[in-house]
Design a protein around this motif. Structure first.
Motif, PDB file in Angstrom:
ATOM      1  N   UNK A 207       0.834  -1.205   0.000  1.00 48.91           N
ATOM      2  CA  UNK A 207       0.000   0.000   0.000  1.00 48.91           C
ATOM      3  C   UNK A 207       0.865   1.251   0.000  1.00 48.91           C
ATOM      4  N   UNK A 208       1.961   1.188   0.747  1.00 47.30           N
ATOM      5  CA  UNK A 208       2.854   2.337   0.744  1.00 47.30           C
ATOM      6  C   UNK A 208       3.428   2.564  -0.643  1.00 47.30           C
ATOM      7  N   UNK A 209       3.761   1.449  -1.332  1.00 44.96           N
ATOM      8  CA  UNK A 209       4.320   1.598  -2.672  1.00 44.96           C
ATOM      9  C   UNK A 209       3.308   2.278  -3.582  1.00 44.96           C
ATOM     10  N   UNK A 210       2.034   1.887  -3.435  1.00 47.92           N
ATOM     11  CA  UNK A 210       1.010   2.512  -4.268  1.00 47.92           C
ATOM     12  C   UNK A 210       0.873   3.988  -3.925  1.00 47.92           C
ATOM     13  N   UNK A 211       0.909   4.285  -2.628  1.00 46.93           N
ATOM     14  CA  UNK A 211       0.828   5.681  -2.207  1.00 46.93           C
ATOM     15  C   UNK A 211       1.993   6.483  -2.748  1.00 46.93           C
ATOM     16  N   UNK A 212       3.147   5.830  -2.775  1.00 46.05           N
ATOM     17  CA  UNK A 212       4.334   6.495  -3.276  1.00 46.05           C
ATOM     18  C   UNK A 212       4.196   6.794  -4.770  1.00 46.05           C
ATOM     19  N   UNK A 213       3.593   5.829  -5.492  1.00 45.72           N
ATOM     20  CA  UNK A 213       3.425   6.008  -6.935  1.00 45.72           C
ATOM     21  C   UNK A 213       2.690   7.301  -7.237  1.00 45.72           C
ATOM     22  N   UNK A 214       1.585   7.533  -6.506  1.00 47.90           N
ATOM     23  CA  UNK A 214       0.818   8.724  -6.832  1.00 47.90           C
ATOM     24  C   UNK A 214       1.548   9.976  -6.375  1.00 47.90           C
ATOM     25  N   UNK A 215       2.500   9.835  -5.470  1.00 45.89           N
ATOM     26  CA  UNK A 215       3.189  11.038  -5.016  1.00 45.89           C
ATOM     27  C   UNK A 215       4.277  11.460  -5.986  1.00 45.89           C
ATOM     28  N   UNK A 216       5.043  10.510  -6.525  1.00 45.20           N
ATOM     29  CA  UNK A 216       6.199  10.944  -7.314  1.00 45.20           C
ATOM     30  C   UNK A 216       5.927  10.934  -8.797  1.00 45.20           C
ATOM     31  N   UNK A 217       4.855  10.253  -9.249  1.00 54.37           N
ATOM     32  CA  UNK A 217       4.664  10.108 -10.685  1.00 54.37           C
ATOM     33  C   UNK A 217       4.459  11.466 -11.355  1.00 54.37           C
ATOM     34  N   UNK A 218       3.661  12.314 -10.709  1.00 57.49           N
ATOM     35  CA  UNK A 218       3.382  13.620 -11.325  1.00 57.49           C
ATOM     36  C   UNK A 218       4.612  14.506 -11.414  1.00 57.49           C
ATOM     37  N   UNK A 219       5.351  14.699 -10.328  1.00 57.52           N
ATOM     38  CA  UNK A 219       6.559  15.523 -10.464  1.00 57.52           C
ATOM     39  C   UNK A 219       7.474  15.009 -11.554  1.00 57.52           C
TER      40      UNK A 219
END
Lengths: 391, 348, 121, 166, 213
Positions: free
Chosen positions: B151-163
């Protein structure tokens, strides 16, 4: 190697495994119950923390210990005084020398003998050296738990210099067993004073390095500041001691306030306190205490008196009847021995008041509403040693 | 372009394809292995004043072979509660997507597997699939540490993908193309305000984008300031907790191959890829076809060294701090970067 | 076959080869690794004690607001890319259009910020 | 199923496999008491640096471990967990019992809560004596284990009951 | 340290306690300039703690534990001619501040302002090993009472979570009671005190390192 007995053993093991279900009453319908431990990297050994989670937030948290319970208080009743010393320096295995001292002092108090000045000074020096060895590991360990790997290696590296000094004086890296009732086993070896001063320089460099690498790091500060705040009133209620208490702003240090039998009052140093009471404060206080310990050791080395290192004591040690309580400011906090003697070769009852037991008892209070990573931070910053909790 | 001339050889399409596939496989496994050996074993050891592996082969250089041989022999355990299909599929997804990411990276003027016009877009799209693999692995393990890690990995995906995407937009604006070869050419042949002696490596003119991109890469790779999905001290080994044997090795290879892939992409986008500034000498394509991979590998090692240096130095963020960092710092900065780049591009 | 499609064919071939390679490695492992089934070996790891629950306990995903925002922004980013390749072609007209677009995006982000959804609950 | 298990591999291949196992030992750290710190020094201290020998101290999960180092006092309460984590390690797996307590109970031989030796519950390959052993002693133990792995015949090892506790 | 002055301080504390508790203060012991023991009756155990905390300034908590005054029926396990095994069921000899029964619960707190500690004791009758909990006094007493409960079999009335803290769930017996045998000692006798080495400092010869000091 017979299959039958193996199966019997396994049956025994499985029956024991029922214990793995301790605290199942903790399990409820809502949320997720997660075990951190008994084998978990965050628990320095075998503490078990049962946390109930809501997402990543901790609803409640309950430590389960006893995985390292070795029955010290019972064993001391069947050992003689010299044997007890061997045993008890394995309570807090990082500050072994410091463990021996309060017990020896309690026995000396009942026997009404006092160690000669040189012995007292050497005791204090080794006491502080074991504090340095202990806390420098804490510094690396806390960084490791927050995710900075390299600091732990530096801690292990520079700690060796102090361990070398302890070893060359006492013969043991870990468990010196160097104290005797009435003094010490031996005198210091030649050239020890100069070597120790050189190793103190290493430790000071280490402190500087850690201040840059760990303490000054923004991520480290973001992870520790404001996390796990323990107000001073709560700290006293739970009987916290040592750096945990001082980090909550309570100006209390047994080295200054009750210097029983050791010579901290002969040197110039100051008690470090921090008003915040959070994880960062605990880290900061400990790091500064390493520096203070270096100062203390340096001054003591300069003023080391000459003379015998052992008082006149009878050949067979029998402690007269009575009760005595001696506590010292150990690396982890206040460690006290309540010694009850009835005149035998061994103690009648020893109540060992260890620092970590009280320090960890605050965990359920402080770990409510934090995130899982913060549990690790808080545990690391409270700095316990399993032997010191479970005895 | 049915047949092309590479290194003076006339090759049919299928011959080229085979060569390229082999080339890419080498190009994946070689950097991955080098990264493990150089950074995980040696660089970190020297940083920690140790030696690292010394016994297996000279200076421990055969350590990697020993690792592969060992992991092949390890038992492969699937926990009884796990979702067996997904549990076994997750490593394929992670490693496979990393290999696909390499496809669009040009290693020389003609050394490329696929020359998409949407190259960088393809790379970004494919690489984020591996996070899905991680999420799958975490969920299928039926283990709480794994689940939280996934779940953390998924949360991380949405955090860094846009930048990451927004940082790349700056590069695309400057280069005027999404084709990776085109981006390399734009850097090699470009100029900074008329000075063309070093071309126009975008890490100078797109410095803000470069920094944002590198931070996002660190998060995408799950390296230390952002290694919450693994978080040894909290979640044991996070989503990898239940993996053993060869499947763990695949994740392990995948992690370092991904580090290699993103180093290659970053090197191509910001450091000029396989090209070096050559405005003052005449070098033809064939020479660059030989030198290109070496140049690119050197640049990859630079970037990889940086990534791993950060990994072994910094402590770990908390998940909410990463989100805050991404949404309140990185995304506004990269949006501003796009605006500034646009204005400068149109004005000059 | 056009060059455009051929590139995608290469991708497909490459993906197939990759899968084959991975399967080969796994098969090799299967050939030489042992299998020693034991009851406890297949239990979930939970630090050495019995796991509480199944490991698939429901747990609230706190970042779903971020996920919604992410989907929005990601779609917008897909619109920016085609323009980004043709900035010079569209000149000031395109630039101003895009600046307006990005400012609207930023206002959305600011709104979310003010509404305090950019906080991990 | 496995070729190694049935003993059908030619000798050079066996020794190749043994060598690769020998130089890639991922060590799972069961740090229990005082010895844990000396084990930590052996694994973490640059002075001892166990990684030189190819022992990788990375895994925190038993699933990725080849070697478990039981270092410290084994109590009756921790025994089930030790057994379970040993079971959860994938084969082939090795055990080092480090320190007097793990070997036989050590100074707590008469305690009511201490198990007298970890070999009562799991098979031990190498015993490292000492209280606590110096890090060098642990390194010596690991080198001995490596020698043993290098000469091992896996078919021999895997013959018979899987539940064997020596 | 001025022995006389602190003596007066401690006597003052005892007097204060006696004012508030009356006859419930059963005994006390002062070691001048060093320490203070006070024994109270079981009814006022919690109250005594409250008074010590709120009115006498003993705000910092040290521990709660218990003691079993029964002479060990197994001797000290020292199996040596120097210390012959005492007769089983010898007389109970209690410590400072006296005691009437076999089990005694004692607790300690210290005062940050006065730099002194106090040990409170309470006797438990053999037929009813229970006493009020100290958790309202000091929250930290929780775990100490759990420990005393499993080690001695003492019930702390009002304890919210009375389960074992150290021992496995199905452990039988209370290890710190004197009549709990250490089985290993009976299976394999302790080698005993074979030899007593001469103490190193016995000769008290001047140290050879004096020059360095």
């Amino acid at each position: 190697m017979t299959a039958v007995s193996d199966r019997q053993k396994l049956a025994y093991v499985n029956s024991q495994a029922a214990d793995g279900r301790v605290n199942l009453e903790f399990e409820t319908e809502e949320g997720m119950t997660l075990n951190l431990g008994p084998q978990h990297p965050a628990t320095h050994g075998t503490l078990r923390i049962v946390v109930k989670l809501d997402g990543e937030q901790v609803l409640s948290c309950e430590p389960v210990m006893g995985y390292m319970h070795r029955g010290y208080e019972k064993l001391t009743e069947v050992r003689t005084y010299p044997q007890v010393t061997t045993l008890i320096n394995r309570i807090d295995w990082l500050g072994s020398f410091a463990n021996e001292v309060p017990f020896i002092l309690a026995a000396e108090k009942l026997m009404e003998i006092e160690a000669p000045p040189r012995a007292q000074w050497i005791r204090t020096i080794l006491f502080e050296l074991s504090r340095i060895a202990n806390i420098s590991l804490f510094v690396g360990d806390m960084a490791l738990h927050i995710g900075a790997m390299t600091a732990a290696f530096y801690a292990f590296r520079d700690r060796e210099f102090v361990l070398n000094q302890i070893e060359s004086a006492t013969g043991g890296r870990f468990h010196p067993n160097f104290n005797r009732i009435g003094g010490l086993k031996d005198d210091l070896p030649k050239g020890w004073v100069a070597d120790t001063k050189a190793s103190l320089e290493r430790i000071r460099d280490f402190c500087d390095e850690m201040e840059i690498l760990v303490e000054g790091n923004e991520i480290f500060q973001a992870r520790t500041r404001g996390i796990g705040v323990i107000p001073s009133e709560i700290a006293l209620q739970f009987g916290l001691s040592g750096a945990n208490l001082r980090a909550s702003g309570v100006d209390w240090d047994l080295r200054r306030d009750q210097p029983v039998g050791l010579v901290w009052d002969k040197v110039d140093w100051k008690v470090i306190t921090h008003p915040d009471g959070d994880s960062f404060a605990r880290f900061w206080v400990r790091l500064q205490e390493i520096r203070e310990s270096c100062n203390i050791v340096e001054q003591l080395l300069d003023g080391l008196p000459a003379g015998p290192y052992m008082a006149k004591v009878p050949r067979v040690i029998k402690v007269p009847e009575g009760e005595a309580w001696v506590a010292t400011e150990n690396p982890l906090g206040e460690m006290g021995y309540y010694l009850v003697s009835q005149g035998g070769l061994g103690p009648f009852r020893v109540k060992i008041r260890t620092a970590s037991f009280n320090n960890v008892s605050v965990v359920p209070w402080v770990c409510r509403g934090v995130y899982v990573p913060d549990v690790v931070t808080i545990l690391a910053s409270l700095y316990f040693i399993l032997g010191d909790i479970d005895r | 372009m049915t047949d092309s001339v590479v290194l003076g050889l006339e090759l049919a399409y299928w011959q080229q394809s085979i060569l390229r596939v082999i080339g890419v496989l080498v190009a994946v496994l070689l950097p991955a292995g080098t990264f493990v050996y150089v950074f995980l074993f040696k660089m970190v050891s020297f940083m920690q004043s140790r030696l690292g592996p010394m016994e297996a082969g000279p200076f421990g250089s055969l350590q990697l072979l020993a690792e592969v041989g060992k992991w092949l022999q390890k038992e492969d355990i699937t926990p009884e509660r796990a979702d067996r299909v997904l549990f076994k599929m997750a490593p394929y997804l992670v490693v496979g997507t990393v290999l696909l990411t390499y496809m669009v990276v040009p290693f020389g003027p003609d050394l490329h597997l696929a020359k998409f016009d949407t190259g960088i877009f393809f790379a970004l799209a494919v690489s984020s699939i591996s996070s899905l693999g991680v999420l799958l692995a975490g969920w299928a393990s039926a283990n709480k540490y794994s689940l939280i890690g996934g779940l953390r990995a998924a949360g991380q995906l949405i955090a860094y993908e846009l930048p990451m995407i927004l940082a790349v937009v700056g590069v695309v604006i400057q280069a005027g193309t999404m084709n990776m070869s085109g981006i390399v050419a734009a850097q090699a042949g470009g100029s900074i305000f008329g000075v063309d002696i070093i071309g126009n490596p975008f890490f100078i003119t797109q410095f803000v984008g470069f920094v944002v991109f590198m931070i996002a890469v660190q998060a995408e790779l799950g390296q230390t300031p952002f290694d919450m999905p693994i978080a040894e001290s909290e979640l044991v080994t996070g989503y990898l907790t239940e993996y053993s044997g060869i499947r763990f090795l695949l994740f392990f290879i995948g992690e370092f191959a991904a580090a290699g892939a993103f180093s290659a992409i970053a090197a191509t986008l910001f450091l000029g890829g396989w090209a070096v500034p050559s405005a003052w000498v005449e070098l033809d394509n064939n020479i660059f076809n030989l030198l290109g991979p070496i140049i690119l590998l050197t640049k990859m090692m630079l970037i990889g060294g940086f990534i791993f240096f950060i990994r072994f130095t910094y402590p770990r963020f908390r998940e909410d701090q990463l989100q805050r960092l991404a949404w309140t710092v990185l995304i506004p900065i990269s949006l501003a970067n796009i605006l500034v780049t646009t204005v400068l591009k149109v004005a000059f | 076959m056009s060059e455009f499609l051929r590139d995608y064919l290469t991708v497909a071939i490459f993906a197939a080869l990759t899968a084959g390679l991975l399967a080969g490695v796994l098969g090799l492992g299967k050939l030489i690794r042992p299998v020693r089934p034991q009851r406890d070996k297949y239990l979930s790891y939970e630090s050495g004690v019995d796991a509480v629950g199944t490991g698939w306990d429901q747990s609230p995903v706190r970042y779903y607001v971020f996920a919604l925002l992410f989907v929005l922004f990601d779609v917008e980013a897909a619109f920016i890319f085609p323009w980004a390749t043709q900035v010079e072609f569209y000149g000031w007209f395109g630039a101003i259009e895009m600046i307006v677009f990005i400012v609207i995006l930023t206002l959305g982000l600011l709104y979310a910020w003010r509404k305090k959804v950019l906080r991990w609950l | 199923m496995g070729l190694v298990e049935s003993g059908k591999l030619p000798k050079p291949l066996t020794s190749l496999l043994n060598t690769s196992r020998k130089y890639s030992i991922w060590i799972f750290q069961w740090g229990l008491a005082c010895c844990a710190i000396e084990m930590g020094a052996a694994l973490g201290s640059p002075r001892y640096d166990v990684m030189r020998l190819g022992v990788i101290p990375l895994p925190a999960s038993p699933r990725q471990a080849d070697l478990v180092c039981i270092s410290g006092t084994v109590t009756d309460k921790i025994v089930p967990a030790i057994r379970r984590l040993y079971d959860q390690m994938p084969d082939p797996k090795y055990v080092i019992s480090m320190g007097a307590c793990a070997n036989c109970g050590g100074p707590y031989w008469d305690s009511y809560s201490v198990t007298k030796g970890v070999d009562q519950i799991i098979p031990v390959d190498v015993y490292v004596p000492g209280c606590p052993p110096r890090p060098e002693a642990l390194l010596e133990g690991i080198v001995l284990l490596q020698e043993r792995i290098g000469k091992e015949d896996m078919a021999e090892r895997w013959r018979g009951e899987p539940l064997v506790v020596s | 340290m001025d022995a006389v002055a602190t003596d007066a301080e401690r006597e003052q504390i005892v007097a204060d306690l006696r004012d508030r508790l009356g006859d419930a203060l059963v005994g006390f012991h002062i070691r001048p300039g060093d320490d203070l023991w006070v024994r109270v009756t079981r009814d006022v155990w919690q109250e005594a703690g409250m008074i010590a905390r709120d009115h006498l300034g003993f705000r910092a908590f040290e521990f709660v534990s218990a003691i079993d005054w029964l002479p060990s029926p197994f001797g000290k396990g020292e199996d040596s001619s120097l210390d012959p095994i005492p007769q089983v069921a010898g007389d109970i000899v209690t410590g400072y501040a006296g005691g009437d029964t076999r089990f005694q619960v004692f607790a300690r707190a210290h005062s940050l302002s006065q730099h002194m500690g106090i040990t409170l004791k309470v006797d438990l009758p053999d037929d009813d090993l229970s006493v009020a909990t100290w958790i309202p006094v000091f929250a930290g007493a929780n775990w100490h009472e759990r420990e005393a409960r499993e080690m001695f079999g003492i019930t702390f009335v009002g304890h919210p979570h009375p389960v074992n803290i150290y021992l496995p769930g199905q452990f039988e017996g209370h290890p710190l009671r004197k009549d709990f045998p250490l089985l290993s000692r009976h299976v394999k006798p302790w080698p005993g005190i074979v030899d007593i080495e001469p103490l190193p400092g016995g000769s008290s010869e001047p140290s050879s390192e004096e020059g360095e000091a």
